[in-house]
Design a protein around this motif. Structure first.
Motif, PDB file in Angstrom:
ATOM      1  N   PRO A 185       0.804  -1.224   0.000  1.00  0.00           N
ATOM      2  CA  PRO A 185       0.000   0.000   0.000  1.00  0.00           C
ATOM      3  C   PRO A 185       0.837   1.273   0.000  1.00  0.00           C
ATOM      4  N   TRP A 186       0.355   2.266  -0.726  1.00  0.00           N
ATOM      5  CA  TRP A 186       0.972   3.594  -0.778  1.00  0.00           C
ATOM      6  C   TRP A 186       0.258   4.442   0.263  1.00  0.00           C
ATOM      7  N   THR A 187       0.827   4.530   1.453  1.00  0.00           N
ATOM      8  CA  THR A 187       0.150   5.226   2.550  1.00  0.00           C
ATOM      9  C   THR A 187       0.768   6.570   2.887  1.00  0.00           C
ATOM     10  N   ASP A 188       1.946   6.858   2.337  1.00  0.00           N
ATOM     11  CA  ASP A 188       2.681   8.080   2.708  1.00  0.00           C
ATOM     12  C   ASP A 188       3.171   8.789   1.450  1.00  0.00           C
ATOM     13  N   LEU A 189       2.356   9.706   0.937  1.00  0.00           N
ATOM     14  CA  LEU A 189       2.734  10.417  -0.285  1.00  0.00           C
ATOM     15  C   LEU A 189       3.747  11.521  -0.015  1.00  0.00           C
ATOM     16  N   THR A 190       4.123  11.719   1.278  1.00  0.00           N
ATOM     17  CA  THR A 190       5.205  12.659   1.578  1.00  0.00           C
ATOM     18  C   THR A 190       6.558  11.989   1.363  1.00  0.00           C
ATOM     19  N   ALA A 191       6.550  10.672   1.173  1.00  0.00           N
ATOM     20  CA  ALA A 191       7.790   9.894   0.955  1.00  0.00           C
ATOM     21  C   ALA A 191       8.782  10.108   2.089  1.00  0.00           C
ATOM     22  N   SER A 192       8.292  10.081   3.321  1.00  0.00           N
ATOM     23  CA  SER A 192       9.144  10.392   4.476  1.00  0.00           C
ATOM     24  C   SER A 192       9.783   9.169   5.120  1.00  0.00           C
ATOM     25  N   GLY A 193       9.376   7.966   4.711  1.00  0.00           N
ATOM     26  CA  GLY A 193       9.886   6.759   5.340  1.00  0.00           C
ATOM     27  C   GLY A 193      11.339   6.474   5.003  1.00  0.00           C
ATOM     28  N   GLU A 194      12.023   5.758   5.916  1.00  0.00           N
ATOM     29  CA  GLU A 194      13.442   5.480   5.732  1.00  0.00           C
ATOM     30  C   GLU A 194      13.713   4.595   4.521  1.00  0.00           C
ATOM     31  N   SER A 195      12.765   3.787   4.107  1.00  0.00           N
ATOM     32  CA  SER A 195      12.998   2.880   2.981  1.00  0.00           C
ATOM     33  C   SER A 195      13.099   3.629   1.649  1.00  0.00           C
ATOM     34  N   TYR A 196      12.604   4.865   1.605  1.00  0.00           N
ATOM     35  CA  TYR A 196      12.761   5.655   0.377  1.00  0.00           C
ATOM     36  C   TYR A 196      14.235   5.945   0.112  1.00  0.00           C
TER      37      TYR A 196
END
Length: 319
Positions: free
Chosen positions: A180-191
């Motif tokens: 799922p695409w839950t964070d469109l700010t792309a703030s997670g460490e996996s980015y």
């Protein structure tokens, strides 16, 4: 499954995707979604003993896949992926067939919601709400509905529940969210951590996950756009599946953690070395086959739990 036991077929497919997307011309069009938007597919062949019905909704169309002798104990509302810019495609008709088969002949309602840039937020959410209401208007009850989605559709499934909760409405019985695409700010460490590993979105910022056609000038942290930032209290049980090589890995891990902290039953399954929506391989890969079997078990638990008291337990598994 330990990392050393990742299937050969799974690795080969991942490397094949990485090879194709590394091409400067074709790869860019795949990562950005441009190729998908222009894709022309042959007519989909409906499985034997099934009927596919076209349904006209207020602002979009939908498809109802029913067995000739349907099992009406449960229904799946499917919200497809595509970064909010890709419309319905044959893969999701195949998804519908698998959901029905795994659910022992349950119907599957797939909404071909409006997409950007022609139809930015909140078009997709509005159409998901319309689809949910349509199911209820046919006589179904909320506790008989499982909302399923992949990628943007997985995030949209959670956003739909965020909206229903805000309106003090009853929520569905469960959610199945694949990558799922839950964070469109792309703030997670996996980015950052999976930037060079992700075969579909990695090594570029010119991809679907950085596309703003759907969001435009709206707040990226709006829970109806990025449900990670919403309140999960009162949510139904969720099955979340994700590949460990995905840039969107954090979207799943963070959403699962936040939901668990809010008292929601969540089964989070991280599939080692797998790529974004590896379930698209259907039953061809050992990993995707296991993921679909897990989805079938989740449907069974939700269905049986109503009458037997059977409940899903929180789990976080690396497969």
């Amino acid at each position: 499954m330990a990392e050393s036991e990742v299937s050969i077929r799974g690795r080969v497919m991942r490397e094949l995707i990485a090879h194709v997307t590394s091409d400067n011309l074709i790869g860019r069009k795949i990562k950005s979604g441009e190729l998908r938007k222009k894709l022309v597919e042959p007519a989909w062949k409906c499985p034997e003993h099934y009927v596919l019905k076209d349904i006209e909704l207020k602002n979009c169309r939908a498809e109802l896949l029913e067995a000739e002798n349907p099992n009406n104990t449960q229904i799946v509302l499917q919200l497809h992926g595509g970064g909010y810019i890709g419309a319905m495609r044959n893969a999701y008709r195949s998804f519908a067939g698998l959901y029905s088969e795994l659910g022992k002949g349950i119907p599957v309602f797939t909404v071909d919601y409006r997409v950007a840039p022609e139809h930015p937020y909140p078009a997709a959410l509005e159409d998901a709400i319309t689809a949910y209401n349509w199911i209820l208007q046919q006589g179904w009850q909320e506790h008989e509905i499982v909302v399923a989605g992949d990628s943007a559709g997985g995030g949209l499934a959670m956003a739909l529940c965020m909206y229903l909760k805000k309106q003090s409405r009853k929520l569905p019985a469960g959610i199945i969210a694949m990558s799922p695409w839950t964070d469109l700010t792309a703030s997670g460490e996996s980015y950052v951590e999976n930037y060079t590993k992700d075969p579909l979105f990695g090594n570029t910022r010119d991809s679907l996950i950085y596309n703003k056609d759907y969001v435009q000038d709206n707040d990226l942290a709006n829970p109806f756009i990025s449900p990670l930032f919403g309140d999960f209290r009162g949510f139904p049980p969720m099955l979340i599946q994700v590949g460990s090589y995905e840039m969107l890995l954090s979207d799943s891990v963070s959403a699962a953690r936040k939901a668990k902290e809010a008292g929601v039953k969540v089964r989070l399954s991280i599939y080692d070395e797998m790529f974004h929506v590896f379930q698209m391989a259907l039953l061809l890969l050992p990993e995707s086959k296991r993921a679909w079997a897990e989805a079938g078990k989740f449907l069974e638990i939700i269905r049986n739990g109503r009458g037997t008291g059977q409940k899903m337990h929180d789990t976080e598994t690396r497969i």
